[in-house]
Write a protein that holds these residues in place. Structure first.
Motif, PDB file in Angstrom:
ATOM      1  N   LEU A 220       2.500   2.824   8.940  1.00  0.00           N
ATOM      2  CA  LEU A 220       1.215   2.938   9.619  1.00  0.00           C
ATOM      3  C   LEU A 220       0.072   3.152   8.629  1.00  0.00           C
ATOM      4  O   LEU A 220      -1.042   2.659   8.831  1.00  0.00           O
ATOM      5  N   LEU A 221       0.336   3.872   7.570  1.00  0.00           N
ATOM      6  CA  LEU A 221      -0.703   4.128   6.572  1.00  0.00           C
ATOM      7  C   LEU A 221      -1.049   2.873   5.782  1.00  0.00           C
ATOM      8  O   LEU A 221      -2.226   2.608   5.509  1.00  0.00           O
ATOM      9  N   VAL A 222      -0.063   2.094   5.390  1.00  0.00           N
ATOM     10  CA  VAL A 222      -0.321   0.980   4.468  1.00  0.00           C
ATOM     11  C   VAL A 222      -0.661  -0.324   5.180  1.00  0.00           C
ATOM     12  O   VAL A 222      -1.125  -1.267   4.528  1.00  0.00           O
ATOM     13  N   SER A 223      -0.443  -0.408   6.478  1.00  0.00           N
ATOM     14  CA  SER A 223      -0.817  -1.618   7.198  1.00  0.00           C
ATOM     15  C   SER A 223      -2.331  -1.813   7.127  1.00  0.00           C
ATOM     16  O   SER A 223      -3.094  -0.850   7.191  1.00  0.00           O
ATOM     17  N   PRO A 224      -2.816  -3.049   6.969  1.00  0.00           N
ATOM     18  CA  PRO A 224      -4.273  -3.277   6.927  1.00  0.00           C
ATOM     19  C   PRO A 224      -4.985  -2.727   8.157  1.00  0.00           C
ATOM     20  O   PRO A 224      -6.083  -2.183   8.057  1.00  0.00           O
ATOM     21  N   VAL A 225      -4.340  -2.889   9.305  1.00  0.00           N
ATOM     22  CA  VAL A 225      -4.900  -2.381  10.557  1.00  0.00           C
ATOM     23  C   VAL A 225      -3.800  -1.652  11.313  1.00  0.00           C
ATOM     24  O   VAL A 225      -2.779  -2.240  11.657  1.00  0.00           O
TER      25      VAL A 225
ATOM     26  N   VAL B  91       0.377   2.482  -3.831  1.00  0.00           N
ATOM     27  CA  VAL B  91       0.830   3.809  -4.251  1.00  0.00           C
ATOM     28  C   VAL B  91       1.462   4.555  -3.083  1.00  0.00           C
ATOM     29  O   VAL B  91       2.524   5.178  -3.213  1.00  0.00           O
ATOM     30  N   THR B  92       0.804   4.483  -1.929  1.00  0.00           N
ATOM     31  CA  THR B  92       1.322   5.171  -0.738  1.00  0.00           C
ATOM     32  C   THR B  92       2.653   4.589  -0.291  1.00  0.00           C
ATOM     33  O   THR B  92       3.574   5.328   0.086  1.00  0.00           O
TER      34      THR B  92
ATOM     35  N   LEU C 180       0.336  12.050   6.610  1.00  0.00           N
ATOM     36  CA  LEU C 180       0.520  12.584   5.260  1.00  0.00           C
ATOM     37  C   LEU C 180       1.194  13.960   5.303  1.00  0.00           C
ATOM     38  O   LEU C 180       2.015  14.285   4.437  1.00  0.00           O
ATOM     39  N   ALA C 181       0.845  14.754   6.313  1.00  0.00           N
ATOM     40  CA  ALA C 181       1.485  16.060   6.459  1.00  0.00           C
ATOM     41  C   ALA C 181       2.974  15.901   6.766  1.00  0.00           C
ATOM     42  O   ALA C 181       3.812  16.651   6.238  1.00  0.00           O
ATOM     43  N   VAL C 182       3.325  14.937   7.610  1.00  0.00           N
ATOM     44  CA  VAL C 182       4.736  14.678   7.913  1.00  0.00           C
ATOM     45  C   VAL C 182       5.476  14.246   6.656  1.00  0.00           C
ATOM     46  O   VAL C 182       6.573  14.719   6.355  1.00  0.00           O
ATOM     47  N   LEU C 183       4.868  13.331   5.888  1.00  0.00           N
ATOM     48  CA  LEU C 183       5.480  12.891   4.639  1.00  0.00           C
ATOM     49  C   LEU C 183       5.671  14.074   3.681  1.00  0.00           C
ATOM     50  O   LEU C 183       6.709  14.190   3.017  1.00  0.00           O
ATOM     51  N   GLY C 184       4.656  14.931   3.613  1.00  0.00           N
ATOM     52  CA  GLY C 184       4.763  16.103   2.749  1.00  0.00           C
ATOM     53  C   GLY C 184       5.897  17.012   3.165  1.00  0.00           C
ATOM     54  O   GLY C 184       6.638  17.532   2.317  1.00  0.00           O
TER      55      GLY C 184
END
Length: 418
Positions: free
Chosen positions: A309-314, A279-280, A381-385
């Motif tokens: 960076l958010l969706v990478s497993p690590v 989703v992200t 998430l704030a940057v994406l927003g």
């Protein structure tokens, strides 16, 4: 010679900025020396290079007292072979000096992208920002471990800051993805934006750049397969699917969605992570593509970086060197307050304030400490927003790629500015 005869106005600001940067870097080196940094990842890279030279199983390598394994694609190990040809002490100096130079280049490219279409970035700004950025946690930790993050991020930004139609644009992204898979999301961004643009402009610079990235990645990966066929088969059929190989999901240093969910749900295997990542990824790419299409290349770049960076497993904390263009983007587009707040997040080292260690205390964090260990993803998430909400506002960068059938004076003027 009198003081008034000295051309202070011409060279004074540059000299002051260069001096401040030099003092900051020297202080940084002294602090790292006092901290007796291990440069553990450099040790792993040298072990990988040695395994290639000796013909040993690359993914059976274990280095350092912690038994760290090889986790990168085989092409990376080929690049690491020179590291195994001489002693570690000399390479520690070379890698540290190289990373400091890369930081300056990374800041320069970040400013070039963020200020695109307005004014060339002044050299003094590059030096001042570099003097400050070296102390943020992701950069500190990158140099502490002897990591390749700045090299890969610089290669990506080099591509994204090129003029339309540049012959080699895309090569940096492709090669970076061949070393570490996460940068491949930037090629996806270029492809999707190019497909949308193709409806009105046909073949366009975005599609060309995406194709160049794909070609560079394929060439590097095939070259590695020829030299290291056994390791290549093992990586692409086994290692790439093992999300736990790089480390524990709940480790506080893991600043990805998977890390957040592991700490929040008190489990080392958060079942919801794949759905949350999907989703992200979709939402982040929508934001990044929309920014690219409206000419906001800097917004597209930081949105794509945040998504990757958010969706990478690590996403270890040192992977977040992308905080540099993120903070600069906020400073120019959102104002000083959001930029200062984001800068404090990345300079606070707050994620290390929570309990962490081999006993896995991260699995028992309370709500407040869990939130403290999620500051980087929250900032992303704030940057994406912000990038997503900026679509209705005028964009300072009208230099988005245009195909041969693009029309309009604004498009022609934007290309002329480059």
């Amino acid at each position: 010679m009198t003081v008034s005869a000295f051309p202070y106005k011409a060279v004074g600001p540059a000299v002051v900025a260069a001096s401040a940067c030099l003092v900051s870097f020297v202080g940084f080196l002294a602090a790292q020396d006092a901290a007796q940094v291990s440069m553990a990842d450099l040790t792993v890279y040298r072990a990988e290079g040695r395994a290639v030279l000796d013909g040993r199983d690359l993914y059976a390598v274990r280095a350092t007292a912690a038994g760290l394994p090889a986790t990168y694609p085989p092409f990376a190990a080929l690049l690491f072979t020179p590291l195994a040809l001489s002693g570690a002490a000399g390479w520690r100096v070379v890698v540290t000096a190289g990373n400091l130079l890369l930081l300056v280049a990374f800041v320069r490219l970040s400013l070039r992208l963020v200020l695109r279409g307005t004014t060339p970035p002044p050299k003094e700004a590059t030096l001042w920002v570099s003097a400050l950025a070296v102390w943020c946690e992701p950069v500190w930790t990158t140099l502490r471990y002897g990591q390749v993050n700045l090299l890969l991020a610089t290669a990506v930004l080099w591509d994204l800051s090129r003029r339309d139609g540049h012959r080699w644009a895309g090569t940096g992204i492709g090669l970076a993805a061949a070393v570490k898979l996460t940068p491949a999301l930037f090629a996806v961004l270029l492809f999707l934006a190019g497909v949308v643009r193709a409806r009105e402009a046909g073949w366009n610079p975005w599609l060309r750049q995406a194709a160049t990235a794909a070609a560079a990645f394929t060439a590097a990966t095939l070259a590695a397969a020829v030299v290291l066929p056994r390791d290549s088969v093992r990586f692409w059929t086994e290692v790439v699917l093992d999300a736990d190989r790089a480390g524990r999901a709940e480790d506080t240093a893991n600043q990805s969605l998977r890390g957040i969910l592991a700490r929040l749900l008190h489990t080392g295997d958060p079942a919801w992570w794949p759905a949350a990542a999907a989703v992200t990824a979709a939402a982040g790419l929508v934001v990044a593509v929309a920014a690219a299409l409206r000419g906001e290349r800097a917004g597209a770049a930081v949105a794509c970086a945040a998504t990757a960076l958010l969706v990478s497993p690590v996403s270890w904390s040192h992977h977040w060197v992308w905080c540099v263009p993120m903070v600069l983007f906020l400073a120019v587009r959102a104002g000083p307050r959001p930029a200062v707040l984001a800068g404090l997040v990345f300079c606070s080292y707050a994620l290390w304030w929570v309990p962490h260690g081999p006993a896995r205390p991260e699995l028992a964090l309370d709500g407040a400490r869990t939130a403290l260990s999620a500051l980087y993803p929250l900032a992303a998430l704030a940057v994406l927003g912000h990038v997503g909400s900026a679509g209705s506002r005028p964009c300072p960068d009208h230099a988005g790629p245009r195909g041969p059938r693009a029309a309009g004076a604004r498009g022609r003027q934007a290309v002329a500015k480059e």
